[in-house]
Motif scaffolding. Structure first.
Motif, mmCIF file in Angstrom:
data_model
loop_
_atom_site.group_PDB
_atom_site.id
_atom_site.type_symbol
_atom_site.label_atom_id
_atom_site.label_comp_id
_atom_site.label_asym_id
_atom_site.label_seq_id
_atom_site.Cartn_x
_atom_site.Cartn_y
_atom_site.Cartn_z
ATOM 1 N N GLY A 180 0.797 -1.222 0.000
ATOM 2 C CA GLY A 180 0.000 0.000 0.000
ATOM 3 C C GLY A 180 0.832 1.277 0.000
ATOM 4 O O GLY A 180 0.292 2.377 0.002
ATOM 5 N N LEU A 181 2.162 1.102 -0.003
ATOM 6 C CA LEU A 181 3.040 2.274 0.005
ATOM 7 C C LEU A 181 2.914 3.044 -1.315
ATOM 8 O O LEU A 181 2.827 2.447 -2.382
ATOM 9 C CB LEU A 181 4.490 1.818 0.202
ATOM 10 N N THR A 182 2.908 4.360 -1.225
ATOM 11 C CA THR A 182 2.865 5.212 -2.411
ATOM 12 C C THR A 182 4.307 5.504 -2.837
ATOM 13 O O THR A 182 5.141 5.845 -1.995
ATOM 14 C CB THR A 182 2.137 6.530 -2.078
ATOM 15 N N ILE A 183 4.579 5.328 -4.126
ATOM 16 C CA ILE A 183 5.978 5.412 -4.586
ATOM 17 C C ILE A 183 6.106 6.276 -5.833
ATOM 18 O O ILE A 183 5.319 6.146 -6.779
ATOM 19 C CB ILE A 183 6.527 3.989 -4.904
ATOM 20 N N LEU A 184 7.108 7.143 -5.826
ATOM 21 C CA LEU A 184 7.495 7.870 -7.041
ATOM 22 C C LEU A 184 8.882 7.365 -7.419
ATOM 23 O O LEU A 184 9.855 7.573 -6.701
ATOM 24 C CB LEU A 184 7.507 9.384 -6.797
ATOM 25 N N LEU A 185 8.946 6.661 -8.544
ATOM 26 C CA LEU A 185 10.152 5.935 -8.943
ATOM 27 C C LEU A 185 10.792 6.576 -10.166
ATOM 28 O O LEU A 185 10.190 6.648 -11.236
ATOM 29 C CB LEU A 185 9.761 4.483 -9.272
ATOM 30 N N VAL A 186 12.022 7.034 -10.012
ATOM 31 C CA VAL A 186 12.780 7.551 -11.148
ATOM 32 C C VAL A 186 13.591 6.403 -11.728
ATOM 33 O O VAL A 186 14.253 5.679 -10.993
ATOM 34 C CB VAL A 186 13.715 8.693 -10.693
ATOM 35 N N GLU A 187 13.527 6.238 -13.041
ATOM 36 C CA GLU A 187 14.273 5.136 -13.649
ATOM 37 C C GLU A 187 14.732 5.481 -15.057
ATOM 38 O O GLU A 187 14.058 6.184 -15.789
ATOM 39 C CB GLU A 187 13.415 3.862 -13.724
ATOM 40 N N GLN A 188 15.901 4.988 -15.422
ATOM 41 C CA GLN A 188 16.291 5.027 -16.832
ATOM 42 C C GLN A 188 15.912 3.713 -17.476
ATOM 43 O O GLN A 188 15.800 3.607 -18.700
ATOM 44 C CB GLN A 188 17.791 5.249 -16.939
ATOM 45 N N ASN A 189 15.736 2.698 -16.643
ATOM 46 C CA ASN A 189 15.307 1.396 -17.121
ATOM 47 C C ASN A 189 13.787 1.445 -17.332
ATOM 48 O O ASN A 189 12.997 0.936 -16.543
ATOM 49 C CB ASN A 189 15.677 0.359 -16.058
ATOM 50 N N ALA A 190 13.389 2.112 -18.455
ATOM 51 C CA ALA A 190 11.980 2.432 -18.651
ATOM 52 C C ALA A 190 11.108 1.181 -18.742
ATOM 53 O O ALA A 190 10.027 1.125 -18.156
ATOM 54 C CB ALA A 190 11.824 3.272 -19.912
ATOM 55 N N ARG A 191 11.580 0.194 -19.472
ATOM 56 C CA ARG A 191 10.767 -1.015 -19.663
ATOM 57 C C ARG A 191 10.389 -1.638 -18.333
ATOM 58 O O ARG A 191 9.251 -1.996 -18.084
ATOM 59 C CB ARG A 191 11.513 -2.041 -20.523
ATOM 60 N N LYS A 192 11.412 -1.787 -17.491
ATOM 61 C CA LYS A 192 11.181 -2.411 -16.182
ATOM 62 C C LYS A 192 10.242 -1.555 -15.327
ATOM 63 O O LYS A 192 9.328 -2.070 -14.689
ATOM 64 C CB LYS A 192 12.505 -2.564 -15.431
ATOM 65 N N ALA A 193 10.516 -0.256 -15.334
ATOM 66 C CA ALA A 193 9.700 0.626 -14.491
ATOM 67 C C ALA A 193 8.243 0.583 -14.939
ATOM 68 O O ALA A 193 7.322 0.552 -14.117
ATOM 69 C CB ALA A 193 10.245 2.046 -14.548
ATOM 70 N N LEU A 194 8.027 0.549 -16.259
ATOM 71 C CA LEU A 194 6.652 0.576 -16.769
ATOM 72 C C LEU A 194 5.901 -0.719 -16.480
ATOM 73 O O LEU A 194 4.674 -0.717 -16.422
ATOM 74 C CB LEU A 194 6.661 0.861 -18.282
ATOM 75 N N THR A 195 6.626 -1.823 -16.286
ATOM 76 C CA THR A 195 5.911 -3.062 -15.966
ATOM 77 C C THR A 195 5.336 -3.031 -14.554
ATOM 78 O O THR A 195 4.353 -3.703 -14.290
ATOM 79 C CB THR A 195 6.795 -4.330 -16.102
ATOM 80 N N CYS A 196 5.946 -2.264 -13.654
ATOM 81 C CA CYS A 196 5.374 -2.283 -12.300
ATOM 82 C C CYS A 196 4.608 -1.004 -11.943
ATOM 83 O O CYS A 196 3.911 -0.966 -10.933
ATOM 84 C CB CYS A 196 6.433 -2.623 -11.243
#
Ligand SMILES: Nc1ncnc2c1ncn2[C@@H]1O[C@H](COP(=O)(O)OP(=O)(O)OP(=O)(O)O)[C@@H](O)[C@H]1O
Ligand SMILES: [Mg+2]
Length: 234
Positions: free
Chosen positions: A184-200
Motif C-alpha cells: 500500500g506504500l505510495t511510490i514515485l520511482l525515477v528510472e532510466q530502465n523504462a521497460r522495467k519501471a513501466l511493468t510495475c
C-alpha cells in the motif's frame, strides 16, 4: 497525495526543471522517466526539500514547497538518492536504526519494523553486524531502501534504484519495489530502465529537457513506440 504544480528549478543560469506538473495518488506507483540530464533527480530533490524551487508542491493538501528536508521527512516523505550512500563504517543494523530518526521514541515500533525489514531483505539480517561499506552494490541498494522505510514513510521517492546493478539483481530490486507497492506504500520511482519501471508502475511521466514531454498510464506510455524512440532510449 502529492501534487507538484508548475515546478521550476534552476542551478544558477541552468534551468533544469521547467513548469513541471506531477501528481501521485495514494497507493500509486508512478514512474518518472527520461534520458540523462532530463531533470528527474532535480525534481525529486525539490520534493524532498533539498533544492529551492518555484511552483507549488502539495503533500496531503499542505504546501511543502519551502520546507526544510527535515520537515519534509517528518511529514512522511522519504527519499532514496541515486548516490546510494550508506554510512560505510557503521554496521547494517546501525544504518537501519538511523533510518528511524524521525521516530526516535518509538523503540518498540522500530524493533518491529527491523524484523519486517529482515523479512523483506533477508541478506540484511545475515549481514547485520557487518560494516555497510563491505556490502555489494545490490546489498547496499537494499540497505538504503530499507533504511528509508524505517522512517515509515507515506511516500517513498526512489532515484534509479537499478543503476549499476547486474541484471539478476535488478530483477530482485524490482521485485522488492512491487512488494512495497502491494503493502500500500505510495511510490514515485525515477528510472532510466523504462521497460522495467513501466511493468510495475500505474502511471508514468516522461521528462525531456526539464519539461513533461508525455504522461499517461504505464500501458499507454509503454505502447507508444514514438516515445520509446524519442525519450526512452529505444
Ligand atoms: N548541482 C548542479 N549544478 C549545475 N547543474 C546541475 C546540477 N545538478 C544537475 N544539473 C543539471 O541539471 C540538469 C538536470 O539534471 P538531473 O540530475 O536532474 O538529471 P537526471 O534526469 O536525474 O539525469 P540522470 O539520468 O543522469 O541522473 C542537467 O542538465 C544537469 O547537468
Ligand atoms: Mg538523476
Amino acid at each position: 497525495m502529492l501534487k507538484v504544480e508548475n515546478l521550476s528549478v534552476s542551478y544558477g543560469a541552468i534551468a533544469a526543471v521547467k513548469k513541471v506538473d506531477i501528481e501521485v495518488r495514494e497507493g500509486e506507483l508512478v514512474t518518472l522517466l527520461g534520458a540523462n540530464g532530463a531533470g528527474k533527480t532535480t525534481t525529486l530533490l525539490a520534493i524532498a526539500g533539498v533544492l529551492r524551487n518555484s511552483g507549488k508542491i502539495l503533500f496531503r493538501d499542505r504546501e511543502i514547497s519551502h520546507w526544510s528536508p527535515e520537515k519534509v521527512a517528518h511529514a512522511g516523505i522519504a527519499m532514496v538518492p541515486e548516490t546510494r550512500d550508506v554510512f560505510a563504517d557503521l554496521t547494517v543494523l546501525e544504518n537501519l536504526r538511523l533510518g528511524a530518526f524521525t521516530r526516535r521514541k518509538d523503540t518498540q515500533g522500530c524493533e518491529k519494523d527491523l524484523a519486517g525489514m529482515f523479512e523483506l531483505f533477508p541478506i540484511l539480517e545475515e549481514r547485520r553486524t557487518q560494516p555497510a561499506g563491505t556490502l555489494s552494490g545490490g546489498e547496499q541498494q537494499q540497505l538504503v531502501i530499507a533504511r528509508a522505510l524505517m522512517s515509515r514513510p507515506q511516500l517513498l521517492l526512489l532515484d534509479e534504484p537499478s543503476m549499476g546493478l547486474a541484471p539478476a539483481i535488478v530483477d530482485k530490486i524490482f521485485d522488492y519495489i512491487a512488494r512495497l507497492k502491494q503493502t500500500g506504500l505510495t511510490i514515485l520511482l525515477v528510472e532510466q530502465n523504462a521497460r522495467k519501471a513501466l511493468t510495475c508502475a500505474d502511471r508514468a511521466y516522461v521528462l525531456a529537457l526539464g519539461e513533461v514531454a508525455a504522461s499517461g498510464s504505464a500501458r499507454e506510455i509503454s505502447e507508444s513506440s514514438d516515445l520509446a524512440a524519442l525519450y526512452l532510449g529505444g
